[in-house]
Design a protein around this motif. Structure first.
Motif, mmCIF file in Angstrom:
data_model
loop_
_atom_site.group_PDB
_atom_site.id
_atom_site.type_symbol
_atom_site.label_atom_id
_atom_site.label_comp_id
_atom_site.label_asym_id
_atom_site.label_seq_id
_atom_site.Cartn_x
_atom_site.Cartn_y
_atom_site.Cartn_z
ATOM 1 N N PRO A 14 44.995 -48.641 33.874
ATOM 2 C CA PRO A 14 45.121 -47.201 34.148
ATOM 3 C C PRO A 14 44.240 -46.805 35.327
ATOM 4 C CG PRO A 14 44.891 -47.566 31.800
ATOM 5 C CD PRO A 14 44.668 -48.902 32.455
ATOM 6 N N GLY A 15 44.793 -45.980 36.180
ATOM 7 C CA GLY A 15 44.088 -45.569 37.380
ATOM 8 C C GLY A 15 44.339 -46.459 38.567
ATOM 9 N N ALA A 40 61.867 -46.929 30.399
ATOM 10 C CA ALA A 40 60.901 -47.415 29.429
ATOM 11 C C ALA A 40 61.644 -47.808 28.151
ATOM 12 C CB ALA A 40 59.871 -46.330 29.135
ATOM 13 N N PRO A 41 61.050 -48.663 27.338
ATOM 14 C CA PRO A 41 61.708 -49.086 26.095
ATOM 15 C C PRO A 41 62.088 -47.892 25.230
ATOM 16 C CG PRO A 41 59.823 -50.470 26.537
ATOM 17 C CD PRO A 41 59.774 -49.361 27.550
ATOM 18 N N GLU A 88 51.920 -44.099 30.568
ATOM 19 C CA GLU A 88 53.299 -43.615 30.495
ATOM 20 C C GLU A 88 54.160 -44.089 31.666
ATOM 21 O OE1 GLU A 88 50.650 -41.440 27.997
ATOM 22 O OE2 GLU A 88 50.581 -41.751 30.174
ATOM 23 N N ASP A 89 53.554 -44.681 32.666
ATOM 24 C CA ASP A 89 54.329 -45.208 33.803
ATOM 25 C C ASP A 89 54.894 -46.594 33.510
ATOM 26 O OD1 ASP A 89 51.812 -43.757 35.900
ATOM 27 O OD2 ASP A 89 53.840 -42.973 35.519
ATOM 28 N N THR A 112 53.696 -52.687 34.104
ATOM 29 C CA THR A 112 53.004 -52.482 32.832
ATOM 30 C C THR A 112 51.604 -51.959 33.116
ATOM 31 O OG1 THR A 112 54.245 -54.282 31.787
ATOM 32 C CG2 THR A 112 52.227 -53.540 30.688
ATOM 33 N N VAL A 113 51.311 -50.810 32.543
ATOM 34 C CA VAL A 113 49.980 -50.221 32.678
ATOM 35 C C VAL A 113 49.282 -50.387 31.337
ATOM 36 C CG1 VAL A 113 48.654 -48.180 33.294
ATOM 37 C CG2 VAL A 113 50.906 -48.571 34.328
#
Length: 115
Positions: A14-15, A40-41, A88-89, A112-113
């Motif tokens: 993240p970030g 997204a899934p 969420e990305d 994948t974050v």
């Protein structure tokens, strides 16, 4: 035939930041409206960003200010620069080329974050 090949996905915290690339073959990107979608899934595919033939850009509310779409005509490539990535990305990101009723898709690249 028209082919779109995405690359640049991966695992990021993240970030963090990533730059996705979409290289087109069998066509020239300047004749198309180009876009990046993601799925997204368990969710529907959604438009993230687009750039028209006249270079007008559009972003979804969820990514505006964090993502930037651009294109390099000589390289026949469209980019999606992603910054300040959030959980969420996480999604498969797809490149799209559209003109009138004709649309082409790439196979996607996974972003994948995760911490």
């Amino acid at each position: 035939q028209v082919q779109l090949v995405e690359s640049g996905g991966g695992l990021v915290r993240p970030g963090g930041s990533l730059r996705l690339s979409c290289v087109a073959s069998g066509t020239l990107i300047y004749i198309w409206d180009m876009g990046w979608f993601r799925q997204a899934p368990g969710k529907q595919r959604e438009l993230v960003a687009s750039i028209t033939r006249t270079n007008r850009t559009m972003y979804s509310d969820s990514v505006r200010g964090r993502f930037t779409i651009s294109k390099d005509i000589p390289k026949n490539t469209v980019y999606l620069q992603m910054s300040s990535l959030e959980f969420e990305d996480t999604a498969v990101y797809y490149c799209n080329a559209t003109y009138l009723s004709t649309s082409h898709w790439g196979r996607g690249t996974q972003v994948t974050v995760a911490s």
